[in-house]
Motif scaffolding. Structure first.
Motif, short mmCIF file in Angstrom:
data_model
loop_
_atom_site.label_atom_id
_atom_site.label_comp_id
_atom_site.label_asym_id
_atom_site.label_seq_id
_atom_site.Cartn_x
_atom_site.Cartn_y
_atom_site.Cartn_z
N ASP A 120 1.00 -1.25 -0.10
CA ASP A 120 -0.32 0.04 0.48
C ASP A 120 0.92 1.30 -0.18
O ASP A 120 1.79 1.71 1.09
N ASP A 121 0.69 2.29 -1.74
CA ASP A 121 1.97 3.16 -1.00
C ASP A 121 0.99 4.09 -0.07
O ASP A 121 1.93 4.35 0.62
N GLN A 122 0.05 3.86 0.01
CA GLN A 122 -0.24 5.72 0.96
C GLN A 122 0.37 5.17 2.45
O GLN A 122 0.82 5.79 3.23
N LEU A 160 3.53 5.37 2.60
CA LEU A 160 4.09 6.99 2.40
C LEU A 160 3.81 7.82 3.97
O LEU A 160 4.27 9.08 4.55
N LEU A 161 3.06 6.92 4.97
CA LEU A 161 2.45 7.94 6.11
C LEU A 161 3.49 7.43 7.24
O LEU A 161 4.15 7.80 8.40
N SER A 169 -4.47 11.70 8.74
CA SER A 169 -4.17 10.66 7.82
C SER A 169 -4.61 9.25 8.04
O SER A 169 -4.39 8.64 6.76
N TRP A 209 -7.12 6.38 6.38
CA TRP A 209 -6.61 5.75 5.19
C TRP A 209 -7.83 4.12 5.94
O TRP A 209 -7.98 2.91 5.12
N ARG A 248 -10.64 0.42 -1.08
CA ARG A 248 -8.88 -0.01 -2.37
C ARG A 248 -8.96 -2.04 -1.99
O ARG A 248 -9.45 -2.65 -1.16
#
Length: 327
Positions: free
Chosen positions: A267-269, A272-273, A309, A313, A320
């Motif tokens: 999971d890219d998000q 990033l978190l 964030s 998510w 997703r």
């Protein structure tokens, strides 16, 4: 004697077209997870330190309070688990379980977890060392066992029964681990190809779910750690920042390191978190946060953004797809 089952799983099925260390570049996240991990099951044998009272003893206890025997359950504590020798053995057990959990990913099978194949040799060496430590701790416990039994005799009074105690402690304590296969047996392909491929599909679905479990476990732990540190820095519920332990910071940084080692890149998000949290606390030591109010405020503010964030998510997550192709 009770046995605690702590387990780690092995890969569901392997590609016959690729070598053991090769992963199809077009594989889904779950297929890659299956190819890169194996299962490891940890079993910790531990003696029961409590025993249910006999029917007559329970009836006597219920009579003391004029209670219905069927509504009362009672047990006796056989050993003083706060004795230093027993606590030393307990510390080794915790060390084994903690290492198992910290170096593996969740799996759908009870008592099983997934370990990266490249980590197996190191894991095996560590657990062998821990098992040796437990043996030493049990030997020390044996030296004090008569003392513990005498204390129990004095403490339990008429409830004491020497038959409750096994003097062979090495038979009661133990640590074992193995690497069970999650794959359907190869012979099944010859017996029933249809059944074999059906089992392969079932294993693949389990790894699909394992991806979700890993993501959720990472996100839950990150949220807990970020929220806790942020609250301590902001002083939520009071007029001034709260005093905090070093572990409020070090637990977060240790998680970030563990995520980097175990990350399944699904999971890219989420990636990033985690990277954002690493940037915020990277190079920051607890004493700096105590001494520098401006730094403390900045870190608290940025952690609040990460926290928000993460909540977003988790809200969006059911919509997703996590079975995207690997990049």
């Amino acid at each position: 004697m009770s046995t605690a089952n702590l387990t780690t799983a092995s890969p569901a099925s392997e590609s016959h077209a690729l070598g053991d260390n090769e992963v199809n570049p077009m594989a889904s996240v779950s297929e890659r997870l299956q190819a890169e991990t194996t299962a490891v099951r940890l079993k910790i044998h531990w003696p029961s330190v409590r025993k249910t009272l006999s029917t007559d003893q329970t009836r006597q206890a219920a009579g003391t309070f004029d209670a219905d025997t069927k509504s009362v359950s009672a047990s006796k504590k056989l050993l003083d688990t706060n004795h230093p020798a027993f606590r030393a053995a307990t510390a080794v057990r915790k060390q084994a379980a903690d290492h198992w959990k910290a170096n593996t990913l969740p799996y759908t099978e009870p008592g099983m977890r997934l370990i990266k194949r490249v980590d197996v040799p190191t894991f095996d060496v560590f657990m062998t060392s821990v098992r040796a430590e437990l043996n030493e701790a049990v030997e020390q416990l044996e030296l004090h066992f008569d003392e513990l039994i005498d204390q129990a005799r004095e403490r339990l009074g008429d409830l004491f029964d020497p038959a409750d105690y096994d003097m062979n402690l090495h038979r009661l304590f133990g640590i074992e681990w193995d690497y069970p296969s999650c794959n359907p047996p190869e012979y099944l392909l010859q017996v029933s190809p249809q059944l074999y491929y059906s089992e392969c599909s079932r294993v693949q679905r389990r790894f699909d779910e394992a991806v979700k479990l890993a993501e959720q476990a990472f996100a839950d732990e990150l949220e807990q750690l970020v929220t806790h540190l942020g609250e301590r820095l902001r002083g939520d519920g009071g007029d001034s920042p709260k005093v905090f332990r070093d572990t409020a910071v070090t637990n977060l940084t240790e998680f970030l390191d563990r995520f980097q080692r175990l990350n399944i890149r699904s999971d890219d998000q989420l990636d990033l978190l985690v990277a954002d949290a690493r940037r915020i606390v990277g190079g920051v030591v607890p004493q700096q946060l105590r001494d520098q109010s401006e730094l403390r405020q900045r870190v608290a503010t940025e952690l609040s953004r990460v926290e928000a964030s993460l909540e977003g998510w988790m809200t969006e997550r059911p919509r997703r797809s996590i079975l995207r192709r690997s990049r």
